[in-house]
Design a protein around this motif. Structure first.
Motif, PDB file in Angstrom:
ATOM      1  N   GLY A   1       0.726  -1.250  -0.092  1.00 22.86           N
ATOM      2  CA  GLY A   1       0.116  -0.012  -0.100  1.00 22.86           C
ATOM      3  C   GLY A   1       0.758   1.274   0.055  1.00 22.86           C
ATOM      4  O   GLY A   1       0.504   2.245   0.300  1.00 22.86           O
ATOM      5  N   VAL A   2       1.916   1.187  -0.700  1.00 21.69           N
ATOM      6  CA  VAL A   2       2.914   2.313  -0.896  1.00 21.69           C
ATOM      7  C   VAL A   2       2.906   2.941  -2.063  1.00 21.69           C
ATOM      8  O   VAL A   2       2.839   1.981  -2.986  1.00 21.69           O
ATOM      9  N   ASP A   3       2.909   4.118  -2.261  1.00 22.28           N
ATOM     10  CA  ASP A   3       3.140   4.782  -3.669  1.00 22.28           C
ATOM     11  C   ASP A   3       4.238   4.180  -4.518  1.00 22.28           C
ATOM     12  O   ASP A   3       5.461   4.046  -3.796  1.00 22.28           O
ATOM     13  N   ARG A   4       4.246   3.856  -5.778  1.00 22.82           N
ATOM     14  CA  ARG A   4       5.383   3.330  -6.508  1.00 22.82           C
ATOM     15  C   ARG A   4       6.308   4.384  -6.552  1.00 22.82           C
ATOM     16  O   ARG A   4       7.585   3.606  -6.798  1.00 22.82           O
ATOM     17  N   VAL A   5       6.312   5.563  -6.490  1.00 23.50           N
ATOM     18  CA  VAL A   5       7.407   6.323  -6.378  1.00 23.50           C
ATOM     19  C   VAL A   5       8.029   6.627  -5.369  1.00 23.50           C
ATOM     20  O   VAL A   5       9.409   6.663  -5.278  1.00 23.50           O
ATOM     21  N   GLU A   6       7.231   6.573  -4.081  1.00 21.44           N
ATOM     22  CA  GLU A   6       7.988   6.531  -2.770  1.00 21.44           C
ATOM     23  C   GLU A   6       8.766   5.372  -2.435  1.00 21.44           C
ATOM     24  O   GLU A   6       9.716   5.523  -1.782  1.00 21.44           O
ATOM     25  N   ILE A   7       8.350   4.259  -2.776  1.00 20.51           N
ATOM     26  CA  ILE A   7       9.138   3.048  -2.585  1.00 20.51           C
ATOM     27  C   ILE A   7      10.315   2.993  -3.286  1.00 20.51           C
ATOM     28  O   ILE A   7      11.312   2.628  -2.742  1.00 20.51           O
ATOM     29  N   ARG A   8      10.598   3.519  -4.316  1.00 22.25           N
ATOM     30  CA  ARG A   8      11.670   3.953  -4.955  1.00 22.25           C
ATOM     31  C   ARG A   8      12.445   5.017  -4.332  1.00 22.25           C
ATOM     32  O   ARG A   8      13.901   4.647  -4.000  1.00 22.25           O
ATOM     33  N   ARG A   9      12.165   6.085  -4.069  1.00 23.70           N
ATOM     34  CA  ARG A   9      12.776   7.026  -3.224  1.00 23.70           C
ATOM     35  C   ARG A   9      13.603   6.359  -1.969  1.00 23.70           C
ATOM     36  O   ARG A   9      14.507   6.549  -1.609  1.00 23.70           O
ATOM     37  N   ARG A  10      12.597   5.635  -1.208  1.00 25.42           N
ATOM     38  CA  ARG A  10      13.258   5.016   0.101  1.00 25.42           C
ATOM     39  C   ARG A  10      14.154   4.023   0.012  1.00 25.42           C
ATOM     40  O   ARG A  10      15.273   3.963   0.712  1.00 25.42           O
ATOM     41  N   ASN A  11      14.460   3.538  -1.331  1.00 30.71           N
ATOM     42  CA  ASN A  11      15.490   2.516  -1.483  1.00 30.71           C
ATOM     43  C   ASN A  11      16.649   2.924  -2.422  1.00 30.71           C
ATOM     44  O   ASN A  11      17.430   2.007  -2.558  1.00 30.71           O
ATOM     45  N   PHE A  12      16.509   4.235  -2.963  1.00 32.06           N
ATOM     46  CA  PHE A  12      17.564   4.554  -4.019  1.00 32.06           C
ATOM     47  C   PHE A  12      18.941   4.520  -3.104  1.00 32.06           C
ATOM     48  O   PHE A  12      19.121   4.979  -2.242  1.00 32.06           O
ATOM     49  N   ILE A  13      19.873   4.256  -4.240  1.00 28.65           N
ATOM     50  CA  ILE A  13      21.351   4.348  -3.620  1.00 28.65           C
ATOM     51  C   ILE A  13      21.656   5.929  -3.560  1.00 28.65           C
ATOM     52  O   ILE A  13      21.260   6.719  -4.725  1.00 28.65           O
ATOM     53  N   ASP A  14      22.111   6.414  -2.603  1.00 29.99           N
ATOM     54  CA  ASP A  14      22.211   7.966  -2.392  1.00 29.99           C
ATOM     55  C   ASP A  14      23.755   8.228  -1.987  1.00 29.99           C
ATOM     56  O   ASP A  14      24.125   9.413  -1.867  1.00 29.99           O
ATOM     57  N   ARG A  15      24.642   7.319  -2.114  1.00 31.87           N
ATOM     58  CA  ARG A  15      25.984   7.679  -1.935  1.00 31.87           C
ATOM     59  C   ARG A  15      26.980   7.075  -2.890  1.00 31.87           C
ATOM     60  O   ARG A  15      26.765   5.769  -3.115  1.00 31.87           O
ATOM     61  N   PHE A  16      27.942   7.702  -3.456  1.00 34.99           N
ATOM     62  CA  PHE A  16      28.600   7.021  -4.601  1.00 34.99           C
ATOM     63  C   PHE A  16      30.121   7.216  -3.901  1.00 34.99           C
ATOM     64  O   PHE A  16      30.674   8.133  -3.446  1.00 34.99           O
ATOM     65  N   PRO A  17      31.197   6.376  -4.405  1.00 35.75           N
ATOM     66  CA  PRO A  17      30.900   5.111  -5.187  1.00 35.75           C
ATOM     67  C   PRO A  17      30.143   4.037  -4.112  1.00 35.75           C
ATOM     68  O   PRO A  17      30.136   4.155  -2.968  1.00 35.75           O
ATOM     69  N   TYR A  18      29.163   3.235  -4.861  1.00 30.56           N
ATOM     70  CA  TYR A  18      28.693   2.289  -4.209  1.00 30.56           C
ATOM     71  C   TYR A  18      28.857   0.905  -4.604  1.00 30.56           C
ATOM     72  O   TYR A  18      28.598   0.440  -5.910  1.00 30.56           O
ATOM     73  N   GLN A  19      29.308  -0.032  -3.563  1.00 32.54           N
ATOM     74  CA  GLN A  19      29.436  -1.348  -3.925  1.00 32.54           C
ATOM     75  C   GLN A  19      28.189  -2.239  -3.927  1.00 32.54           C
ATOM     76  O   GLN A  19      27.776  -2.509  -2.840  1.00 32.54           O
ATOM     77  N   THR A  20      28.016  -2.936  -4.843  1.00 33.34           N
ATOM     78  CA  THR A  20      26.639  -3.893  -4.920  1.00 33.34           C
ATOM     79  C   THR A  20      26.863  -5.011  -4.247  1.00 33.34           C
ATOM     80  O   THR A  20      28.023  -5.274  -4.202  1.00 33.34           O
ATOM     81  N   PRO A  21      26.106  -5.811  -4.051  1.00 33.61           N
ATOM     82  CA  PRO A  21      26.165  -7.313  -3.499  1.00 33.61           C
ATOM     83  C   PRO A  21      26.386  -8.284  -4.895  1.00 33.61           C
ATOM     84  O   PRO A  21      26.697  -9.343  -4.506  1.00 33.61           O
ATOM     85  N   VAL A  22      26.560  -7.802  -5.875  1.00 33.05           N
ATOM     86  CA  VAL A  22      26.622  -8.448  -7.061  1.00 33.05           C
ATOM     87  C   VAL A  22      27.747  -8.183  -8.126  1.00 33.05           C
ATOM     88  O   VAL A  22      27.672  -7.959  -9.327  1.00 33.05           O
ATOM     89  N   ALA A  23      28.896  -7.540  -7.404  1.00 34.48           N
ATOM     90  CA  ALA A  23      30.226  -7.603  -8.065  1.00 34.48           C
ATOM     91  C   ALA A  23      30.580  -6.081  -8.504  1.00 34.48           C
ATOM     92  O   ALA A  23      31.495  -5.731  -8.410  1.00 34.48           O
ATOM     93  N   LEU A  24      29.488  -5.489  -9.143  1.00 33.39           N
ATOM     94  CA  LEU A  24      29.845  -4.234  -9.727  1.00 33.39           C
ATOM     95  C   LEU A  24      30.001  -3.265  -8.597  1.00 33.39           C
ATOM     96  O   LEU A  24      29.033  -3.229  -7.395  1.00 33.39           O
ATOM     97  N   GLN A  25      30.734  -2.154  -8.855  1.00 31.62           N
ATOM     98  CA  GLN A  25      30.869  -0.949  -7.990  1.00 31.62           C
ATOM     99  C   GLN A  25      30.366   0.308  -8.701  1.00 31.62           C
ATOM    100  O   GLN A  25      30.946   0.725  -9.942  1.00 31.62           O
TER     101      GLN A  25
END
Length: 789
Positions: free
Chosen positions: A394-418
């Motif tokens: 029951g969360v807005d589609r835009v809001e759920i994206r904002r809450r989870n966006f990467i906001d600091r760089f560089p960012y190391q993902t859990p699947v190899a890429l940075q």
């Protein structure tokens, strides 16, 4: 800086010849005493080859040769190799069966070439083909992933048990299990990423020529990477030393990945040319392309997203079955693994991800790169799960994206890429504003008054481009380096010729590369000529794919041009009787700082070829070469917003608005960027709504022509609203990220999200691609029937 340099919307230089019909494509070429090839292809998906009776064909008018797999074997030609080795999660190498250029003993898909007929004319070759008799013993076939993975399924290859080529994994399974254990909710979805047929405007073509006097071979071909084709021909399939083999890819009319692979026909026209002592040419029929060009996509995926009460992403599990087809094409093993599983983080801070990919052999055309190559498949999985999580919480589609966006760089993902740089909030906010997201419900209500169902969809994505660096991809199984080369030759008059190892099949390289040089040297863009696609003129290169040309090839060009400037400054300092450190290149002039003394770039170029005006110890001439091996991938990103209207009586989906805001790094030519985005979005809409390559249970290709395979037309598309937001790549000299594939990566999830939104009141949670009128109509009818129960 030249006024038509970096950042200028310069008209494409190459269009002068393309729009006047003066382009030179492979099929435009005519060689002295040329002959014509026609391929006899298997009508069966899986069969044992018996006798091949060729006497009548050989005796037909104009026929010069009838060649079969037995002839190939007798000449000890090599098999077509694949360029990437993948290991399964148990450490074992993938099953890598042979791929002869002409089928030997068995055919393994409809369209598998069985014989090659060479004749004086094209019609004579085709007519002789009808006289060739082949005895086939038909064998059971598996044409879909579901069939191939079923217990006891017939095997495409005996050495691939269960039809599994490899069983790959990436990420931390234990950490992902722990994340799921503490989840408030787990959202799950089964997804289809439909098989696509590339359909470039120009069909594949090849001309092989052999010079008996010198022993030299020349291949003209519709390739995205002529140097790699030469390498594979020399080292694997044909066995000719590279210095005896020239590969030329002239103007190429579209590729989108389908012209990356080394194809059988390229070797076969050279082989036949040596046998008959005359040039041999072949151009595919459109119907032939459907069953011989590498297809794209074709994944079945089960995905699960663990979230907490607030919609924060905790963990992601993805299980994908990826169709390889009957043989391993050049880049096929890399696509569902290192170009797909590595992108499952998307734009989000998901702390734990685990992906498993099973590559499966089927009795179908081999699958390889198609615009985006693995990244559209990953983006579709992640974005559909984000939408579904928002809905179930029951969360807005835009809001759920904002809450989870990467906001600091560089960012190391859990699947190899940075990821090195990005601003996902900026592209999202701009796209929402331009698409009038906040007022959408007004448009939905108005559509209802017309009996239409209107929906809006959003997709925020990340792509990885410029596959690199060579040491990394080598460790991951790549069998070639992925650097790039460039040469810059300054002529005595001050004009410049650029030699690039990348290749163009419509992207506008002759313009953008000229702009880079014009910008650095301060000369007009029309003074720069760009040469590509000929292995006899360019030392080496890795071609064009994965949106690498600007970020990798352009960076090599910058390095070479910097060498030119450094040497030219020495010459200018000598001419101006000044210290080299006091000489600057400004607006095409070498200027002594703090004075009015200057020499134009043209004057310095001329002096470079007049050695008595040289400083002592400096070699004559002004020409430099450089190689560039990237330090990391580049990571374009963006937000796509799509609006659709659905006619509930017919299921017809109409895209009525499409907004794009992409971050492709620094932009060399904004007009070309817009054009690339337009093309990519069109292909993404095509996949989402129209295109789907289908086989029946016996492995017969049901969508084998444009009568049965629907391509997007102008009437299917709206006018696109395209914008950009720039965060520069931090590790290449141009700050460029890549643009060629972004449209095809972001569009499908936005379109399907809009379709689902339009049908949400009926309880629809997902629609598989392609969302054809029939499929949507059935979904509406089924949902209505359930609501009445």
């Amino acid at each position: 800086m030249a006024k038509d340099g970096i950042g200028a919307a310069v008209l494409r230089k190459e269009d002068r010849r393309f729009l006047t019909g003066a382009g030179t494509y492979t099929d435009d070429l005519t060689r002295p005493r040329q002959t014509f090839a026609h391929f006899v292809r298997s009508p069966h998906a899986h069969a044992r080859i018996g006798a091949i009776r060729a006497d009548a064909a050989r005796a037909a008018p104009g026929v010069l040769a009838v060649l079969t797999g037995a002839d190939l074997a007798a000449d000890r030609t090599g098999n077509i190799p694949t360029g990437w080795l993948i290991h399964s999660k148990d450490g074992s190498p993938m099953a890598e069966p042979p791929h002869p250029a002409l089928a030997q003993e068995r055919v393994r898909h409809v369209g598998d070439p069985v014989a090659m007929i060479v004749a004086e004319t094209k019609d004579q070759a085709r007519e002789a083909a009808a006289l060739l008799e082949v005895d086939y013993e038909e064998l059971p076939a598996v044409a879909t992933l579901a069939q191939a993975m079923a217990p006891g399924a017939p095997l495409v290859w005996e050495q691939a048990k269960g039809n599994v080529c490899f069983d790959f994994q990436l990420g931390d399974a234990a950490a992902t299990d722990a994340a799921f254990a503490k989840a408030f909710k787990v959202v799950s979805l089964d997804l289809v990423n439909n098989r696509l047929v590339p359909n470039a405007i120009e069909p594949r073509a090849a001309i092989g020529e052999y010079d008996r006097a010198t022993g030299d071979f020349t291949l003209w071909t519709t390739s995205q990477n002529p140097h790699l084709t030469r390498l594979l021909l020399g080292a694997f399939t044909f066995g000719v030393p590279e210095h005896k083999l020239r590969v030329v890819a002239p103007d190429v009319g579209g590729g989108f990945g389908s012209k990356i692979p080394h194809y059988a026909e390229e070797m076969l026209v050279l082989w036949a040319a040596r046998k008959i002592g005359r040039p041999v040419r072949w151009t595919a029929l459109r119907s032939e392309s459907f069953m011989s060009d590498a297809h794209g996509r074709d994944h079945l995926t089960h995905a699960e997203l663990a979230v907490d009460r607030d919609g924060t992403f905790l963990g992601l599990r993805v299980r994908t079955a990826a169709n390889m087809g009957a043989y391993l094409s050049t880049f096929a093993p890399a696509i569902p693994t290192y170009l797909h599983a590595t992108l499952l983080a998307g734009c989000y801070r998901t702390p734990a991800i685990h992906a498993e990919v099973k590559a499966i052999f089927t009795n179908t055309v081999p699958v390889d790169a198609y615009r985006g190559a693995g990244r559209p498949e990953a983006a579709f999985v992640v974005e559909r799960l984000a939408d579904l999580a928002a809905r179930e919480l029951g969360v807005d589609r835009v809001e759920i994206r904002r809450r989870n966006f990467i906001d600091r760089f560089p960012y190391q993902t859990p699947v190899a890429l940075q990821y090195d740089a990005g601003n996902y909030f900026a592209t999202l906010d701009t796209a929402l504003d331009r698409s009038r997201w906040q007022t959408f419900e007004e448009r939905r209500a108005e559509a209802r008054t017309r009996g239409k169902l209107r929906g809006i969809g959003i997709s925020t994505y990340v792509e990885a481009c410029g596959i690199a660096p060579s040491a990394l991809v080598g460790a991951l199984g790549a069998r070639a380096g992925l650097y790039e080369s460039a040469g810059v030759r300054v002529h005595p008059t001050g004009s410049v010729t650029v030699f690039t190892g990348t290749h163009s099949h419509g992207q506008g390289h002759e313009t953008t590369f000229a702009q880079i040089v014009a910008d650095q040297l301060g000369i007009p863009v029309d003074s720069v000529e760009v040469v590509h696609g000929d292995t006899s003129r360019i030392p080496f290169g890795m071609g064009t794919y994965g949106s690498r040309s600007l970020a990798v090839g352009g960076s090599a060009l910058v390095k070479a041009t910097e060498k030119i400037v450094a040497k030219a400054r020495k010459i200018a300092a000598h001419l101006l009787e000044a210290s080299e450190g006091d000489v600057e290149l400004r607006d095409g002039r070498f200027v002594v700082a703090g004075t009015d003394r200057a020499k134009t770039f043209g004057e310095v170029a001329l002096a470079a070829y007049v050695p008595h005006k040289y400083p002592a110890g400096l070699e004559p001439g002004l020409e430099e070469t450089a190689f560039y091996d990237p330090k990391n991938f580049t990571f374009p990103a963006g937000c796509h917003v799509c609006e659709v209207e659905i006619d509930p009586d017919t299921g017809q989906v109409q895209v009525v608005a499409f907004t794009v805001v992409d971050d492709v790094g620094n932009v060399v030519n904004p007009m070309i960027v817009d054009g690339q985005i337009h093309g990519g979005v069109t292909q993404g809409i095509g996949q989402a709504l129209l295109e789907g390559c289908l086989y029946d249970d016996a492995g017969q290709l049901l969508s084998g022509s444009l009568l049965a395979y629907t391509m997007p037309r102008a009437s299917d598309l709206p006018s696109y609203d395209v914008g950009t937001h720039v965060t520069a790549c931090t590790h290449n000299p141009l700050g460029a990220k890549g643009v060629g594939e972004v449209g095809a990566i972001g569009a499908p999830a936005a379109v399907i999200g809009a379709v689902v939104d339009a049908l949400a009141d009926l309880g629809v949670r997902h629609v598989d691609m392609p969302a054809t009128p029939e499929r949507v109509w059935r979904i509406i009818r089924d949902a209505q029937a359930k609501s009445k129960v």
